[in-house]
Scaffold this motif. Structure first.
Motif, short mmCIF file in Angstrom:
data_model
loop_
_atom_site.label_atom_id
_atom_site.label_comp_id
_atom_site.label_asym_id
_atom_site.label_seq_id
_atom_site.Cartn_x
_atom_site.Cartn_y
_atom_site.Cartn_z
N TYR A 45 9.30 17.84 -0.07
CA TYR A 45 7.86 18.05 0.11
C TYR A 45 7.25 16.77 0.66
CZ TYR A 45 2.90 18.53 -0.93
OH TYR A 45 1.53 18.56 -0.83
N TYR A 46 6.67 16.84 1.87
CA TYR A 46 6.02 15.70 2.50
C TYR A 46 4.52 15.81 2.29
CZ TYR A 46 10.40 14.22 4.62
OH TYR A 46 11.67 13.75 4.82
N ASP A 102 0.82 -1.21 0.00
CA ASP A 102 0.00 0.00 0.00
C ASP A 102 0.86 1.26 0.00
OD1 ASP A 102 -2.23 -1.57 0.00
OD2 ASP A 102 -2.62 -1.40 2.15
N ASP A 103 2.00 1.23 0.71
CA ASP A 103 2.86 2.41 0.79
C ASP A 103 3.49 2.74 -0.56
OD1 ASP A 103 2.34 2.88 3.42
OD2 ASP A 103 4.09 1.82 4.17
N THR A 104 3.98 1.71 -1.28
CA THR A 104 4.60 1.99 -2.57
C THR A 104 3.56 2.47 -3.58
OG1 THR A 104 4.38 -0.33 -3.28
CG2 THR A 104 6.42 0.30 -2.16
N LYS A 105 2.34 1.93 -3.50
CA LYS A 105 1.28 2.38 -4.41
C LYS A 105 0.89 3.82 -4.10
CE LYS A 105 -0.54 -2.28 -5.06
NZ LYS A 105 -1.62 -3.25 -4.72
N LEU A 106 0.86 4.16 -2.81
CA LEU A 106 0.55 5.53 -2.43
C LEU A 106 1.66 6.47 -2.90
CD1 LEU A 106 -1.21 7.58 -0.96
CD2 LEU A 106 -0.05 6.98 1.17
N GLY A 107 2.91 6.01 -2.81
CA GLY A 107 4.03 6.82 -3.29
C GLY A 107 3.91 7.13 -4.77
N LYS A 108 3.48 6.12 -5.55
CA LYS A 108 3.29 6.35 -6.99
C LYS A 108 2.18 7.36 -7.23
CE LYS A 108 4.86 1.70 -8.22
NZ LYS A 108 4.47 0.35 -8.72
N GLN A 109 1.15 7.30 -6.38
CA GLN A 109 0.05 8.25 -6.52
C GLN A 109 0.53 9.67 -6.23
OE1 GLN A 109 -2.83 7.56 -7.63
NE2 GLN A 109 -4.21 9.23 -7.05
N VAL A 110 1.34 9.84 -5.18
CA VAL A 110 1.88 11.16 -4.83
C VAL A 110 2.74 11.70 -5.96
CG1 VAL A 110 3.49 12.33 -3.27
CG2 VAL A 110 1.74 10.80 -2.34
N HIS A 111 3.46 10.83 -6.65
CA HIS A 111 4.39 11.26 -7.69
C HIS A 111 3.74 11.44 -9.06
CE1 HIS A 111 7.78 10.36 -5.00
NE2 HIS A 111 8.52 11.04 -5.85
N TYR A 131 9.65 14.89 -3.76
CA TYR A 131 8.34 14.61 -3.19
C TYR A 131 8.35 13.28 -2.43
CZ TYR A 131 5.82 18.39 -5.54
OH TYR A 131 5.34 19.62 -5.94
N LYS A 132 7.81 13.28 -1.21
CA LYS A 132 7.71 12.08 -0.37
C LYS A 132 6.27 11.94 0.12
CE LYS A 132 12.05 11.24 -0.81
NZ LYS A 132 12.47 10.13 -1.70
N LYS A 133 5.82 10.69 0.23
CA LYS A 133 4.42 10.46 0.57
C LYS A 133 4.10 10.68 2.04
CE LYS A 133 4.97 5.60 1.67
NZ LYS A 133 4.88 5.93 3.11
N GLY A 134 5.09 10.51 2.94
CA GLY A 134 4.80 10.51 4.38
C GLY A 134 4.96 11.86 5.04
N SER A 135 5.52 11.83 6.25
CA SER A 135 5.73 13.03 7.06
C SER A 135 7.19 13.12 7.46
CB SER A 135 4.87 12.98 8.32
OG SER A 135 3.51 12.85 8.01
N PRO A 136 7.65 14.33 7.82
CA PRO A 136 9.02 14.45 8.37
C PRO A 136 9.06 13.86 9.77
CG PRO A 136 7.92 16.56 8.46
CD PRO A 136 6.99 15.63 7.73
#
Length: 546
Positions: free
Chosen positions: A134-135, A34-43, A95-100
């Motif tokens: 950018y988080y 789910d995290d890698t798929k969300l990362g692709k969505q953010v990018h 660009y990063k999907k999460g938080s600092p």
């Protein structure tokens, strides 16, 4: 790895976890979560190449997305999500999907990546005073000052990463790290399982192995059926009439029996999604299989070839000992008569299998155990189904062709088990034809048969006993032709449903203590065997129930 350029995102992975970097970059192994798929969505926005990116001597850069630059000096290539121009200077923004981090500073893995982007820009003549991350979760940027100390650290990390890439084996997993719980490669890496087998941790392994996938095999048993694809779905028709439809997203394997046609478009759609296609006879014999690109995990196949040439290096003994013990357990749990002597003999034979030194002796031990086990097999069948086991009692195990209903059921379930383990070995990166115990010959998936040994009693034999004792199959479900017995089409579908139910059954793994389905444990065992082949763990531990 010399001569390649190291992607800056791989240096990010190295700082996060050296083993993760090695698995992805050196062994080219990857899995989504789910995290890698969300990362692709953010990018998705910054992955589109927009804006002009002139070199400094050719004009001012205002804003450009998805710009790729490389540095031969660093040995790094970087894809910059966004470059912004500010009065003669540029700012790389990653660009990063999460938080600092909690103190609003960037994670070290993110920091090194954006520092490398800045260094690549500087080498191409741009002036870069700072970088930004950018988080996406808080929707804000974090500034990274490009101090000499920080840039020197980034260069040192690149050198460390190259050193690890040149090693012959992957670094060992992190111990008790919270990073593992969110890692997409946890099912490939098996960190806690590997550490437990290497005695690197005292606590029982966490339940890190991902949950069972939503995907399931699609079985097409209807003679004359045609499998096509439309709008992301497999469509099964006969005489142009739709029989069934399945989403490709929900499909783990496409399994066709007998005279079933599969379109080229359906094959291509399956291969693009990593879905193997397997062709079986109407009776369940595996005729062949096809897949897309082979696994890039070449080192595993190289080591597998070496162990195969050396005769198995003791692996076969452990596999067969595990099989015999599982046969004994099934018999002990289900026999309706006195089988004490047989149980004692099987226990003694399992011990002999572990310590035998020659292949011929191992064959003898396995053959003796099989004769004792199958002689007692009818004792597990209820009196209501005794007529279906009567011929088996007289003839014993016979498979080509099966001469009685019980043999027909066993052969079909063994074929389904082999089919699944062919698909699993392909997914792990093993060559299904290069075995350890079973000798290689044309058309024989020897490695899949090796892995099947310990699961024959656990899965296939258990399914057969349950089908007969629960009255799910009856004499009318079998066709007799001369000296051969086969399942009817309806009975075959009944057996497939029971087989899939068994794979979804949860058990407690005897080595690791967590609960896991048989579907998933077969994948874990194949990966553990692969870890033994590449020298990561010292010996293979078969799946043995108590």
């Amino acid at each position: 790895m010399s001569g390649d350029l190291l992607p800056a995102r791989m240096v990010n992975e190295y700082v996060y976890c050296p083993r993760l970097f090695y698995l992805e970059w050196v062994e080219a192994r990857f899995a989504d979560n789910d995290d890698t798929k969300l990362g692709k969505q953010v990018h998705r926005k910054v992955d589109a190449e927009t804006g002009s990116a002139p070199l400094p001597e050719d004009g001012d850069l205002r804003a450009a997305r998805s710009v790729t630059l490389s540095s031969e000096q660093l040995g790094v290539i970087a894809k910059l999500d966004l470059i912004e121009g500010h009065g003669g200077t540029v700012v790389p923004v990653d660009y990063k999907k999460g938080s600092p981090r909690d103190d609003d500073t960037p994670w070290p893995s993110d920091e090194v990546q954006v520092c490398l982007q800045a260094l690549v820009l500087i080498e191409h003549g741009y002036r870069v005073d700072y970088a930004e991350l950018y988080y996406a979760t808080p929707r804000r940027r974090v500034r990274v000052e490009l101090t000499d100390q920080r840039l020197s650290w980034a260069r040192d990390v690149v050198a460390e990463t190259w050193n690890v890439a040149d090693q012959a084996a992957a670094p060992l997993p992190l111990v008790d790290s919270p990073k593992c719980t969110r890692c997409s490669l946890v099912g490939l890496c098996l960190p806690d399982e590997t550490n437990a087998l290497l005695a690197r941790r005292e606590q029982p392994p966490r339940r890190l192995v991902p949950k069972d996938p939503d995907q399931r095999p699609v079985y097409v048993t209807e003679p004359g059926a045609f499998v096509g694809v439309r709008s992301g779905r497999l469509e099964v028709t006969r005489d142009k009439e739709k029989i069934a439809t399945f989403r490709l997203l929900d499909t783990a394997q496409l399994v066709v029996f007998g005279k079933v046609q599969v379109s080229t478009q359906a094959l291509q759609a399956c291969f693009a999604r990593g879905i193997p296609v397997l062709w079986l006879s109407s009776g369940g014999w595996l005729h062949g299989f096809a897949q897309g690109q082979m696994s890039k995990y070449v080192e595993l196949r190289r080591r597998q070839t070496a162990v195969h040439a050396q005769g198995g290096a003791g692996l076969a003994q452990r596999i067969i000992a595990g099989k015999i013990l599982n046969c004994r357990t099934l018999l002990r749990r289900n026999a309706r008569g006195n089988v004490t002597e047989t149980l004692a003999s099987l226990k003694r034979l399992a011990d002999q299998a572990r310590h035998t030194e020659s292949f011929s002796s191992l064959l003898g031990v396995e053959g003796t155990a099989a004769r004792l086990y199958f002689a007692a097999f009818p004792s597990m069948i209820s009196s209501e189904a005794a007529d279906l086991a009567a011929d088996f009692s007289a003839k014993g195990r016979n498979r080509r062709p099966p001469p009685d209903p019980l043999n027909a059921l066993l052969s079909f379930c063994y074929a389904m088990l082999t089919k699944d383990l062919v698909a699993i070995t392909l997914g792990v990166g093993l060559d299904p034809y290069l075995g350890i115990y079973h000798r290689s010959r044309y058309g024989r998936p020897a490695m899949a048969l090796d892995l099947a040994e310990e699961f024959r009693p656990l899965v296939a034999d258990s399914v057969v006993v349950g089908l007969l004792n629960n009255g799910e199959v009856r004499p009318a479900d079998f066709l007799r032709r001369a000296n051969a017995v086969a399942l009817t089409d309806d009975a075959r579908r009944t057996v497939l449903r029971a087989y899939e139910r068994r794979l979804d059954t949860e058990i407690r793994h005897p080595s690791f203590g967590y609960r896991i389905t048989y579907r998933r444990v077969m994948d874990v065992q194949a990966r553990l065997l692969g870890a033994v082949l590449v020298g990561e763990i010292p010996e293979y531990t078969p799946m043995v129930t108590r």
